[in-house]
Design an enzyme around this catalytic site. Structure first.
Site, PDB file in Angstrom:
ATOM      1  N   ASP A 249       0.869  -1.178   0.000  1.00  0.00           N
ATOM      2  CA  ASP A 249       0.000   0.000   0.000  1.00  0.00           C
ATOM      3  C   ASP A 249       0.900   1.219   0.000  1.00  0.00           C
ATOM      4  O   ASP A 249       1.758   1.362   0.871  1.00  0.00           O
ATOM      5  CB  ASP A 249      -0.920   0.011   1.226  1.00  0.00           C
ATOM      6  CG  ASP A 249      -2.096   0.963   1.057  1.00  0.00           C
ATOM      7  OD1 ASP A 249      -1.870   2.120   0.626  1.00  0.00           O
ATOM      8  OD2 ASP A 249      -3.233   0.561   1.343  1.00  0.00           O
TER       9      ASP A 249
ATOM     10  N   ARG B 215     -12.215   3.618  10.882  1.00  0.00           N
ATOM     11  CA  ARG B 215     -12.672   2.453  10.127  1.00  0.00           C
ATOM     12  C   ARG B 215     -11.545   1.498   9.734  1.00  0.00           C
ATOM     13  O   ARG B 215     -11.821   0.455   9.161  1.00  0.00           O
ATOM     14  CB  ARG B 215     -13.409   2.904   8.863  1.00  0.00           C
ATOM     15  CG  ARG B 215     -12.561   3.714   7.896  1.00  0.00           C
ATOM     16  CD  ARG B 215     -13.390   4.300   6.760  1.00  0.00           C
ATOM     17  NE  ARG B 215     -12.587   5.034   5.809  1.00  0.00           N
ATOM     18  CZ  ARG B 215     -12.209   6.289   5.958  1.00  0.00           C
ATOM     19  NH1 ARG B 215     -12.576   6.958   7.038  1.00  0.00           N
ATOM     20  NH2 ARG B 215     -11.493   6.912   5.042  1.00  0.00           N
TER      21      ARG B 215
ATOM     22  N   LYS C 129       0.750   2.551   5.639  1.00  0.00           N
ATOM     23  CA  LYS C 129      -0.276   1.616   6.090  1.00  0.00           C
ATOM     24  C   LYS C 129       0.235   0.180   6.107  1.00  0.00           C
ATOM     25  O   LYS C 129      -0.079  -0.590   7.019  1.00  0.00           O
ATOM     26  CB  LYS C 129      -1.512   1.728   5.195  1.00  0.00           C
ATOM     27  CG  LYS C 129      -2.283   3.030   5.353  1.00  0.00           C
ATOM     28  CD  LYS C 129      -3.529   3.051   4.473  1.00  0.00           C
ATOM     29  CE  LYS C 129      -4.316   4.336   4.693  1.00  0.00           C
ATOM     30  NZ  LYS C 129      -5.535   4.399   3.857  1.00  0.00           N
TER      31      LYS C 129
ATOM     32  N   ASP D  54      -9.217   0.725  -4.078  1.00  0.00           N
ATOM     33  CA  ASP D  54     -10.274   1.742  -4.106  1.00  0.00           C
ATOM     34  C   ASP D  54     -10.389   2.437  -5.458  1.00  0.00           C
ATOM     35  O   ASP D  54     -11.000   3.491  -5.560  1.00  0.00           O
ATOM     36  CB  ASP D  54     -10.030   2.792  -3.019  1.00  0.00           C
ATOM     37  CG  ASP D  54      -8.694   3.527  -3.192  1.00  0.00           C
ATOM     38  OD1 ASP D  54      -7.944   3.180  -4.139  1.00  0.00           O
ATOM     39  OD2 ASP D  54      -8.396   4.421  -2.391  1.00  0.00           O
TER      40      ASP D  54
ATOM     41  N   CYS E 219     -21.697  20.870 -20.570  1.00  0.00           N
ATOM     42  CA  CYS E 219     -22.350  22.173 -20.691  1.00  0.00           C
ATOM     43  C   CYS E 219     -22.866  22.659 -19.338  1.00  0.00           C
ATOM     44  O   CYS E 219     -22.864  23.860 -19.055  1.00  0.00           O
ATOM     45  CB  CYS E 219     -23.487  22.112 -21.709  1.00  0.00           C
ATOM     46  SG  CYS E 219     -24.805  20.951 -21.267  1.00  0.00           S
TER      47      CYS E 219
END
Length: 830
Positions: A206, A217, A230, A280, A336
């Protein structure tokens, strides 16, 4: 949102209802329409035998609980003060087995149900949810099925201890996977024929570091880990749980174009058995999928989106790959709407985010890429090439940007070497982006204009913008104007800081322009400013190519090159509050929002939208990680495809769907044969080829035609590697020299030749000069420096080729399975 009451049956009533339905006594049902089971799209959950077994367990437990103490009457004193050791001992004898993934699954589910009960949010699991994964027992040997003779936990640990697992990502999902693995693996040091065998273990990578916001979390991390990588922190945490596990931690990114990656061919061949994705982003997922297919490795991919989660397993030789099916694209905001007609704050935030990328990422990259060409061939010649490739309009836009970024600013960036220069640039950006563009739009479409159908143009979602000027001499009691002035100052300060950092790297706190400095320059620049007197820039007159070339000539004489880039490229980073990135996006977004009468957003909301942040739920990540580990065990046990389950869950509804992976699609091959994405044809370079400089194109074609045609004829029509064409019979059929060259050298020549005109590719220059709201594109190897690409090629032990062959009967071109050409060093050792 209106609260909805959800009725539940008590356990005795539910058991009575189940008994009535089992006896088919429908007329006697007290609750004929009451569902006993939460819907789960798992075929086993509809099995009446399983349902009856579940209810029998509760029936058996119910009288036992009444014989001792009804659960409703047990007090805390009774439960903890004077426990009955006989009850505890008898219960414990029935709970001797350990199966970590199932425990994690039920723990995550129960935790979410507790949160629902406390918060009143989401729909609870109704009555009973039936789930099991007993197909794993069918895959184990008979001895492992008997709990008295061999523990399931020990059996699984023994099987996993011989495997090398590659966990890609150690964020929310990665932490849960690693936690489960640490509990599932007793040790990764086993013995083979009496000798220690340490091959088993976990490799985790990582590239990200731990932020404070991760701690809620990503439960392996603590406050002391903030700022650390990590992967290293996760390794340390795992060893706190189980010090006998061998863990190898890396901080390398996975993906195309990574230089000096530890995950080369040897790693994939010898150091990994199964890959567990905890990523992710889609490009990294597709890259890992490509590597697993190429090296025929199993893959388990997990992902979450709030309360939603999914797990997909890729079984070598049997299932389709992750990339075989494409999810529908995420809803995007029309260009747009972003450019001229925003009507929600999310539109202005996305516009501000794209503006950041355009000003501080795309343009510095563009300047660094083109500056060597301007230095070597001169600005006039460069612009001539650019006009030929992309046309005058796009060439003018690109040249004007280069003139602003490079002209007069090389070797020290003279005009913004102090804060005043940066502030003046930012004020010009404010005038161009928010004043002149709005005035130009209103001249094209006045407030009372009509559309083609005769309806008011400014109606519906088209909000009428206003030109709001900074006025330093306004009445302090004018709260509206004072608020506008404050927001302009915030934008100019944020833009000036980032512009200075493009030229001078990261600024210290003392070097960042102050609010007082910004107001002073704004008061001076905006005193006599009149937006109505500006009709826009006459591209054909004032900014001619000749004047731009003259401005670009000055910095081109300093001898700058790609090896010494002038400008620093800023990558948007949402988690660093000190870098000013979110400040800039918030300031730009809110000025644009007020221009269109949209309520501004605070920096927290801006950070959420601009960083594509989806609130993560630890319960969802825990549940999908548990399901991933269940599929891991099936892969280790070599389960048939029908035993594997892809999972799609939504804990909020709740919704649970489990489907078997689709089989690999078959493609039409030569002579009526078929192949799947798992098939490949291997051509090993021989010693005599190596001694002569490598396998030649002639020998490769000859060996391929003999190997695939079985004497039935057929002629190789083209050979390519990725985007590089190595051979085509209609181009090289009469070129005898090319047949004698090494296939490795031909690929290097193709890469080098592709890079020669990189500065003048029409498509690339068009993308570089595109407006800030352009779509992000996946990087391709051909856009790298050719020396780096060739250097990485030299490290590879094989190359994969795409080959087409002409079918002799029909003359139709048919693609062969991927051709793997293995270098002699690799083949000789196997």
């Amino acid at each position: 949102k209106v609260p909805v009451p959800v009725p539940f049956l008590s356990l005795p009533d539910a058991l009575a209802l189940a008994q009535q339905r089992a006896n088919n006594s429908k007329g006697a049902e007290l609750h004929p329409n009451h569902a006993l089971y939460t819907f789960s799209d798992l075929e086993k959950s509809f099995d009446e035998t399983r349902r009856h077994s579940l209810m029998s367990c509760f029936h058996a437990h119910d009288p036992l609980s009444h014989q001792t103490h009804p659960l409703e009457t047990i007090t805390a004193c009774q439960l903890y003060g004077t426990p009955d050791p006989t009850i505890a001992k008898n219960f414990a004898t029935c709970a001797t087995e350990i199966f970590v993934p199932l425990q994690a699954f039920l723990g995550a589910l129960a935790s979410q149900e507790c949160l629902k009960a406390v918060s009143g949010l989401y729909h609870p699991v109704h009555q009973f949810l039936l789930y099991d994964c007993d197909e794993i027992l069918d895959l184990l040997e008979d001895s492992a099925k008997d709990g008295a003779s061999l523990s399931l936990h020990e059996t699984v640990a023994q099987l996993l201890s011989r495997k090398r697992l590659f966990v890609v990502g150690s964020g929310a999902i990665g932490c849960e996977i690693l936690k489960n693995l640490s509990a599932m693996l007793l040790t990764t040091s086993t013995e083979t024929d009496g000798q220690p065998n340490n091959r088993g273990g976990i490799v985790v990578t990582d590239m990200d570091t731990i932020e404070k916001s991760n701690l809620s979390r990503q439960l392996l991390f603590r406050d002391s880990d903030v700022g650390n990588f990590k992967s290293f922190a996760a390794k340390k945490a795992i060893h706190r749980f189980n010090e006998n596990i061998h863990v190898e931690a890396h901080t390398c990114k996975v993906g195309e174009g990574v230089v000096n990656s530890p995950f080369q061919d040897k790693f994939w061949a010898d150091d990994v058995d199964i890959v567990m994705n905890a990523l992710d982003n889609m490009p990294a997922r597709l890259y890992m999928d490509q590597q697993c297919v190429s090296h025929q490795k199993g893959l388990i991919d997990a992902g979450t989106l709030g309360s939603k989660g999914n797990v997909q397993v890729v079984v070598p030789f049997l299932s389709e790959s992750y990339g075989s099916s494409v999810d529908p694209p995420e809803p995007s905001i029309p260009v747009c709407t972003l450019k001229s007609f925003p009507y929600e704050i999310s539109h202005t935030i996305q516009w501000g985010r794209d503006l950041f990328d355009g000003l501080f990422n795309r343009r510095p990259s563009q300047a660094n890429e083109h500056n060597p060409s301007i230095s070597s061939i001169g600005a006039s010649q460069f612009i001539t090439h650019l006009r030929t490739k992309v046309g005058d309009d796009m060439a003018l836009e690109t040249a004007m940007e280069l003139s602003e970024d490079l002209g007069g600013s090389a070797s020290g960036a003279s005009e913004i070497s102090d804060s005043t220069g940066g502030i003046r640039w930012a004020i010009q950006a404010y005038q161009t982006l928010f004043l002149q563009s709005t005035a130009r739009l209103l001249r094209e479409h006045p407030a009372d204009s009509l559309d083609d159908e005769g309806e008011p143009f400014w109606s519906g979602t088209r909000l009428l913008p206003k030109v709001l000027l900074y006025r330093g001499d306004c009445d302090p009691q004018d709260e509206v104007q004072m608020d506008w002035n404050r927001r302009v100052v915030e934008f100019v300060r944020a833009a000036a800081r980032l512009r200075m950092e493009v030229y001078t790297a990261k600024l210290s706190v003392d070097d960042i322009p102050t609010m007082h400095q910004v107001r002073a320059v704004l008061d001076d620049e905006m005193t006599d400013y009149n937006v109505d007197g500006i009709d826009g820039v006459d591209d054909e007159c004032e900014n001619t190519f000749q004047s731009i070339a003259q401005r670009l000539e000055e910095p081109s004489k300093d001898g700058s090159s790609k090896d010494n880039p002038l400008l620093h490229v800023l990558d948007f980073e949402k988690d660093d509050a000190s870098n000013g990135h979110v400040n800039f996006v918030a300031a730009a977004s809110n000025i644009r929002a007020l221009t269109y009468g949209i309520k501004p957003a605070d920096e927290m909301e801006t950070r959420k939208v601009s960083g594509n942040i989806v609130p993560a739920m630890i319960t969802t990540t825990s549940l999908v990680s548990a399901l991933s580990c269940i599929e891991l065990i099936k892969l280790v046990l070599k389960a048939p495809l029908r035993s594997h389950k892809n999972a799609f869950v939504n804990l909020a509804l709740p919704f649970f769907a489990f489907t078997s992976p689709l089989p690999a699609e078959e493609y039409r091959g030569l002579n009526g044969k078929s192949f799947t994405l798992w098939d490949r044809i291997t051509i090993k370079e021989r010693l005599k080829d190596f001694e002569k400089g490598g396998l030649t194109l002639e020998r490769l074609i000859s060996r391929l035609e003999r190997k695939v045609t079985d004497g039935s004829g057929g002629k190789i029509s083209s050979i390519s590697h990725g985007e590089y064409l190595i051979y085509a019979d209609f181009l090289h059929g009469d070129n005898d020299d090319i047949y004698a060259q090494s296939i490795w050298n031909l690929l290097k020549d193709a890469i080098s030749g592709d890079d020669e005109n990189a500065d003048f590719r029409g498509e690339d220059d068009a993308n570089l000069a595109h407006a800030a709201h352009k779509e992000q594109q996946q990087p391709i190897v051909g856009n790298q420096n050719n020396d780096e690409t060739i250097s990485e090629l030299d490290k590879q032990s094989f190359m994969t080729l795409s080959v087409f062959i002409e079918e002799p009967d029909t003359g139709e071109e048919i693609e062969l399975p991927p051709i793997r050409v293995v270098k002699w060093q690799q083949s000789s050792s196997s």
